[in-house]
Design an enzyme around this catalytic site. Structure first.
Site, PDB file in Angstrom:
ATOM      1  N   LYS A  86       0.015   4.215  -0.041  1.00 53.11           N
ATOM      2  CA  LYS A  86      -0.697   5.502   0.037  1.00 53.11           C
ATOM      3  C   LYS A  86      -0.340   6.604  -0.788  1.00 53.11           C
ATOM      4  O   LYS A  86      -0.486   6.466  -1.958  1.00 53.11           O
ATOM      5  CB  LYS A  86      -0.102   5.680   1.920  1.00 53.11           C
ATOM      6  CG  LYS A  86      -0.347   4.449   2.434  1.00 53.11           C
ATOM      7  CD  LYS A  86      -0.113   4.617   3.894  1.00 53.11           C
ATOM      8  CE  LYS A  86      -0.321   3.392   4.696  1.00 53.11           C
ATOM      9  NZ  LYS A  86      -0.296   3.359   6.149  1.00 53.11           N
ATOM     10  N   GLU A 143      -7.022   4.438   7.461  1.00 52.21           N
ATOM     11  CA  GLU A 143      -6.969   5.987   7.113  1.00 52.21           C
ATOM     12  C   GLU A 143      -8.280   6.463   6.384  1.00 52.21           C
ATOM     13  O   GLU A 143      -8.718   7.438   6.717  1.00 52.21           O
ATOM     14  CB  GLU A 143      -5.668   6.196   6.167  1.00 52.21           C
ATOM     15  CG  GLU A 143      -4.445   6.061   7.106  1.00 52.21           C
ATOM     16  CD  GLU A 143      -3.289   5.509   6.341  1.00 52.21           C
ATOM     17  OE1 GLU A 143      -3.205   5.481   5.266  1.00 52.21           O
ATOM     18  OE2 GLU A 143      -2.077   4.975   7.091  1.00 52.21           O
ATOM     19  N   GLY A 155       1.851   2.412  10.666  1.00 59.45           N
ATOM     20  CA  GLY A 155       2.560   3.509  10.760  1.00 59.45           C
ATOM     21  C   GLY A 155       3.244   4.015  12.148  1.00 59.45           C
ATOM     22  O   GLY A 155       3.821   5.003  12.100  1.00 59.45           O
ATOM     23  N   ASN A 175       0.811  -1.021   0.167  1.00 56.74           N
ATOM     24  CA  ASN A 175      -0.036  -0.115   0.138  1.00 56.74           C
ATOM     25  C   ASN A 175       0.742   1.481  -0.022  1.00 56.74           C
ATOM     26  O   ASN A 175       1.486   1.633   0.960  1.00 56.74           O
ATOM     27  CB  ASN A 175      -1.162  -0.032   1.073  1.00 56.74           C
ATOM     28  CG  ASN A 175      -1.923   1.422   1.291  1.00 56.74           C
ATOM     29  OD1 ASN A 175      -1.748   2.253   0.544  1.00 56.74           O
ATOM     30  ND2 ASN A 175      -2.351   1.330   2.332  1.00 56.74           N
ATOM     31  N   SER A 203       2.924  -1.870  10.341  1.00 54.86           N
ATOM     32  CA  SER A 203       4.332  -1.793  10.758  1.00 54.86           C
ATOM     33  C   SER A 203       4.901  -3.179  10.499  1.00 54.86           C
ATOM     34  O   SER A 203       5.854  -3.543  11.284  1.00 54.86           O
ATOM     35  CB  SER A 203       4.510  -1.352  12.196  1.00 54.86           C
ATOM     36  OG  SER A 203       4.237  -0.056  12.565  1.00 54.86           O
ATOM     37  N   HIS A 215      -9.713   1.153   4.438  1.00 55.59           N
ATOM     38  CA  HIS A 215      -8.545   1.136   4.982  1.00 55.59           C
ATOM     39  C   HIS A 215      -8.467   2.035   6.225  1.00 55.59           C
ATOM     40  O   HIS A 215      -9.374   2.877   6.162  1.00 55.59           O
ATOM     41  CB  HIS A 215      -7.428   1.795   3.987  1.00 55.59           C
ATOM     42  CG  HIS A 215      -6.132   1.669   4.710  1.00 55.59           C
ATOM     43  ND1 HIS A 215      -5.750   2.896   5.643  1.00 55.59           N
ATOM     44  CD2 HIS A 215      -4.955   0.822   4.683  1.00 55.59           C
ATOM     45  CE1 HIS A 215      -4.334   2.639   5.930  1.00 55.59           C
ATOM     46  NE2 HIS A 215      -3.880   1.453   5.557  1.00 55.59           N
ATOM     47  N   GLU A 269      -5.928  -5.166  10.391  1.00 51.05           N
ATOM     48  CA  GLU A 269      -4.751  -3.902  10.646  1.00 51.05           C
ATOM     49  C   GLU A 269      -5.445  -3.237  11.820  1.00 51.05           C
ATOM     50  O   GLU A 269      -6.087  -2.301  11.730  1.00 51.05           O
ATOM     51  CB  GLU A 269      -4.626  -3.099   9.495  1.00 51.05           C
ATOM     52  CG  GLU A 269      -4.207  -3.507   8.138  1.00 51.05           C
ATOM     53  CD  GLU A 269      -3.763  -2.650   7.056  1.00 51.05           C
ATOM     54  OE1 GLU A 269      -2.535  -2.717   6.591  1.00 51.05           O
ATOM     55  OE2 GLU A 269      -4.196  -1.658   6.748  1.00 51.05           O
TER      56      GLU A 269
HETATM   57  P1  PGA Z   1       2.371   0.583   7.633  1.00 51.43           P
HETATM   58  O1  PGA Z   1       1.000   0.677   7.033  1.00 51.43           O
HETATM   59  O2  PGA Z   1       3.076  -0.849   7.172  1.00 51.43           O
HETATM   60  O3  PGA Z   1       3.236   1.729   7.127  1.00 51.43           O
HETATM   61  O4  PGA Z   1       2.124   0.714   9.210  1.00 51.43           O
HETATM   62  C1  PGA Z   1       0.283  -0.578   6.821  1.00 51.43           C
HETATM   63  C2  PGA Z   1      -1.209  -0.078   5.964  1.00 51.43           C
HETATM   64  O5  PGA Z   1      -1.660   0.916   6.425  1.00 51.43           O
HETATM   65  O6  PGA Z   1      -1.700  -0.875   5.031  1.00 51.43           O
END
Ligand code: PGA
Length: 247
Positions: free
Chosen positions: A11, A98, A172, A9, A208, A96, A166
């Site tokens: 983003k 976010e 993140g 992803n 992460s 997601h 997640e």
């Molecule tokens: P991250 O994001 O690996 O940077 O924690 C994962 C995601 O949001 O899909």
């Protein structure tokens, strides 16, 4: 041998020219591995560059990070599932964290987006997960089941989807769930899917994930793969992560 999915992803990173140079490095370094799929979720402006760059390799594909539920019309700034499909998407991230927590997307909207993705023949990757507050108050499984029910509902038995668990507090932040914690929630998701006639559904873990922790996470049989943000942005590091040796 277990079949594993590695989803990247990106983003809001890597525009079309960045994406092209990323793929040049990735494709040179990465030969297909048995039973491994690699899915890329670039920002929508880079979708066509990624889809074209990947060509017809059967083990890699491109997807879109979000879709609006209407197929077309006066919705400035939105991208529909049929438009994403036309740009080369084969899959779509849906719900997601976010989208849910930064953009305020509701369970109901997530369900409409999932239906729109299916209608456009995009494979939905439905993201679910609890916040830290919800975890601390013991609501993890209730939240995850509510999100599954709201998005999948009656469709669970018939729709082909992938689930990504997640935990919001792990995204993140550098704080990943322990492999055991992740496996416990995966088992609960699996039980829910079995009850709803969808036992074969793949369940990814995300939050992460990086080169250091991927092997121990993937050692858990409950994980069918990973959804990776930050650690997917460097093509060399991503190649290494996708090659993670799994017991
Ligand atoms: P991250 O994001 O690996 O940077 O924690 C994962 C995601 O949001 O899909």
């Amino acid at each position: 041998m277990r079949s594993l999915l590695f989803a990247a992803n990106w983003k809001m990173n890597l525009g079309p020219s960045d994406a092209r140079s990323y793929l040049a490095t990735f494709l040179k370094a990465y030969a297909a591995q048995p039973n491994r799929q690699v899915w890329f979720f670039p920002p929508a402006v880079s979708l066509e560059a990624v889809a074209m760059g990947l060509g017809n390799r059967a083990d890699v594909l491109a997807g879109v990070q979000d879709v609006y539920w209407e197929p077309k019309g006066a919705f400035t700034g939105a991208i529909s599932a049929p438009l994403a499909a036309q740009a080369g998407a084969k899959a779509a991230l849906i719900g997601h964290s976010e989208r849910r927590h930064v953009f305020g997307e509701t369970d109901e909207q997530t369900g409409k987006k999932l239906a729109a993705a299916l209608a456009a023949q995009l494979h939905p990757v439905l993201c679910v997960g609890e916040t830290l507050e919800q975890r601390d108050s013991g609501q993890t499984l209730a939240v995850v089941k509510r999100q599954l029910a709201a998005a999948l509902g009656e469709r669970a038995a018939t729709a082909r989807v992938t689930i990504a668990y997640e935990p919001v507090w792990a995204i993140g932040t550098g704080r990943n769930a322990t492999p055991r914690d992740a496996a416990t929630v995966h088992a609960a998701i699996r039980a829910w899917l079995e009850q709803h006639g969808a036992a074969e559904t793949r369940i990814l873990y995300g939050g992460s994930v990086n080169l250091k922790n991927a092997a121990e996470l993937l050692a858990e049989q409950e994980l069918d793969g990973v959804l990776v943000g930050g650690a997917s942005l460097d093509p060399q590091a991503w190649v290494e992560l996708v090659r993670t040796a799994v017991a």
